[in-house]
Motif scaffolding. Structure first.
Motif, short mmCIF file in Angstrom:
data_model
loop_
_atom_site.label_atom_id
_atom_site.label_comp_id
_atom_site.label_asym_id
_atom_site.label_seq_id
_atom_site.Cartn_x
_atom_site.Cartn_y
_atom_site.Cartn_z
N SER A 269 -16.33 16.26 -13.88
CA SER A 269 -16.54 16.82 -12.59
C SER A 269 -15.66 15.62 -11.62
O SER A 269 -15.37 16.12 -10.50
CB SER A 269 -17.92 16.44 -12.26
N ASN B 291 -17.36 30.29 -16.68
CA ASN B 291 -17.49 29.04 -16.87
C ASN B 291 -17.70 28.33 -18.31
O ASN B 291 -18.67 27.53 -18.73
CB ASN B 291 -18.59 28.60 -16.13
N GLN C 196 -14.39 27.85 -10.44
CA GLN C 196 -13.99 28.40 -9.24
C GLN C 196 -12.66 29.00 -9.18
O GLN C 196 -12.31 29.97 -8.63
CB GLN C 196 -14.30 27.40 -8.07
N SER D 5 -16.09 21.30 -11.32
CA SER D 5 -16.33 22.58 -10.56
C SER D 5 -15.03 23.67 -10.41
O SER D 5 -15.37 24.83 -10.27
CB SER D 5 -16.77 22.05 -9.06
#
Length: 299
Positions: free
Chosen positions: A74, A135, A129, A125
Motif C-alpha cells: 500500500s 483486485n 483502481q 489501492s
C-alpha cells in the motif's frame, strides 16, 4: 493516459456437457478444440511453433532469474502502467499466479514480460483502481488491456508470445488437455476435502488416484500428455503444497502407491522454469496450516 480494460481470454475449448467426477471414464464429455492463435518463432531458440519441449530442453534453455523484485504494498508507487511493457502481476506464494509465472519462464520470456509482485496482505489501492478491478492475481497487462484467470492466461501467453510451444499438436492430447483443464478446479476441491479433518477421507484419495490414472494415459513421457505441457503447469503448484502439508500434518505420503505421480514430481523438479518459482516448503506448510487448521478461514 490509456484506459484500463480487463479481459478474460477465451478458452481453447468448448465444454458441451457437464464434467463428471471422473471425466476420464465418461463417454458424455465433448471437448471441441477452438481455433488457436498463431505462435511466433522464437528468435533465440529457433524452435518451431508446434514443437513440444521436454524437461531437459527447458532445463538447458531456461533463463536464470536470481534477483526477484520485492512485493509492492500500500505504500508503493505504481509502475508506469500502459507504457507498452507487458507486465505479469503475481504473488510469490499464490499457486494460481505461479501457473502463469511458470509459463512465462518456460517460454523464455523473462526479458519480455516484467514481473510485478503484489503483497496480497497489504495491497496497493492503485492495483484495483488502475490495473485490475477484481483486485486478484494473476493478471497480465498487455497491449493496453489487462486479462485475468490463470488457466486463460497460460493459454494466452503460450499462443501470443514467442518461444517453444507448451501445447500439443496431437488432437487426442488436445482433447485430454481440455478434460484436465476443466477438472482442475474440482480436483483441488476434492483433494483438500479432508485437509481440515483428522484423517484423509475417500474423496481426497479418489482425487489423487484420478491423477495417477491420468498420468498413465500416454506412454511417451512422464507428463500428463507424455511431453511437458501447460497441463503440468496447471497442476504442479498445488502438488507443491499438498505434498509437504500432508506429510507434516497427516503423516500421509500421497505418492505412496502412486508411482506415476512420484515420477512426474521428480521430473517436474528438473524443469528450470518451474524451479525458479518454488517457495520454501516450510512456508507453504505454515500457510496451509493457517488456512485449513484455524477457524474463520475459507477454502
Amino acid at each position: 493516459m490509456a484506459t484500463s480494460q480487463f479481459l478474460s481470454s477465451q478458452s481453447h475449448y468448448s465444454i458441451t456437457s457437464i464434467l463428471p467426477l471422473n471425466p476420464m471414464k465418461s463417454n458424455t464429455l465433448s471437448i471441441l478444440p477452438l481455433p488457436q492463435h498463431p505462435h511466433f518463432l522464437s528468435l533465440h531458440l529457433k524452435i518451431q511453433r508446434k514443437a513440444i519441449i521436454t524437461a531437459a530442453n527447458i532445463a538447458s534453455t531456461g533463463k536464470l532469474e536470481d534477483d526477484l523484485p520485492p512485493p509492492l504494498d500500500s505504500t508503493s508507487d505504481p509502475p508506469p502502467i500502459f507504457d507498452g511493457t507487458p507486465r505479469l502481476y503475481i504473488s510469490y506464494t499464490c499457486p494460481y499466479a505461479q501457473r502463469v509465472w511458470i509459463t512465462r519462464n518456460c517460454k523464455g520470456l523473462q526479458d519480455k514480460i516484467k514481473l510485478v509482485p503484489i503483497d496480497l496482505l497489504n495491497r496497493p489501492s492503485w492495483y484495483k483502481q488502475k490495473v485490475y478491478p477484481p483486485n486478484k492475481v494473476p493478471s497480465l497487462e498487455y497491449n493496453n488491456e489487462v486479462r485475468g484467470e490463470s488457466l486463460d492466461l497460460i493459454k494466452f501467453i503460450d499462443s501470443h508470445f514467442e518461444g517453444p510451444s507448451l501445447f500439443p499438436s496431437d488432437s487426442a492430447k488436445q482433447d485430454f488437455a481440455g478434460v484436465l483443464f476443466s477438472y482442475a478446479g474440482s480436483f483441488h476441491k476434492a483433494a483438500t476435502a479432508s485437509f481440515k479433518e483428522e484423517k484423509i477421507n475417500a474423496e481426497t484419495g479418489v482425487a489423487f488416484d484420478y491423477i495417477e490414472e491420468a498420468l498413465s494415459k500416454f506412454n511417451d513421457g512422464p507428463f500428463f500428455l507424455g511431453q511437458f505441457s501447460l497441463v503440468d503447469i496447471a497442476y504442479v503448484p498445488f502438488f507443491e503444497r499438498y505434498v509437504p502439508f500432508l506429510l507434516d500434518v497427516k503423516k500421509y505420503d500421497l505418492t505412496a502407491g502412486r508411482p506415476k505421480i512420484a515420477a512426474w514430481l521428480q521430473e517436474m523438479n528438473k524443469v528450470t522454469g518451474y524451479k525458479q518459482t518454488k517457495t520454501d516448503p516450510k512456508l507453504l506448510v505454515e500457510s496451509y496450516k493457517k488456512r485449513f487448521l484455524t477457524s474463520n478461514t475459507s477454502d
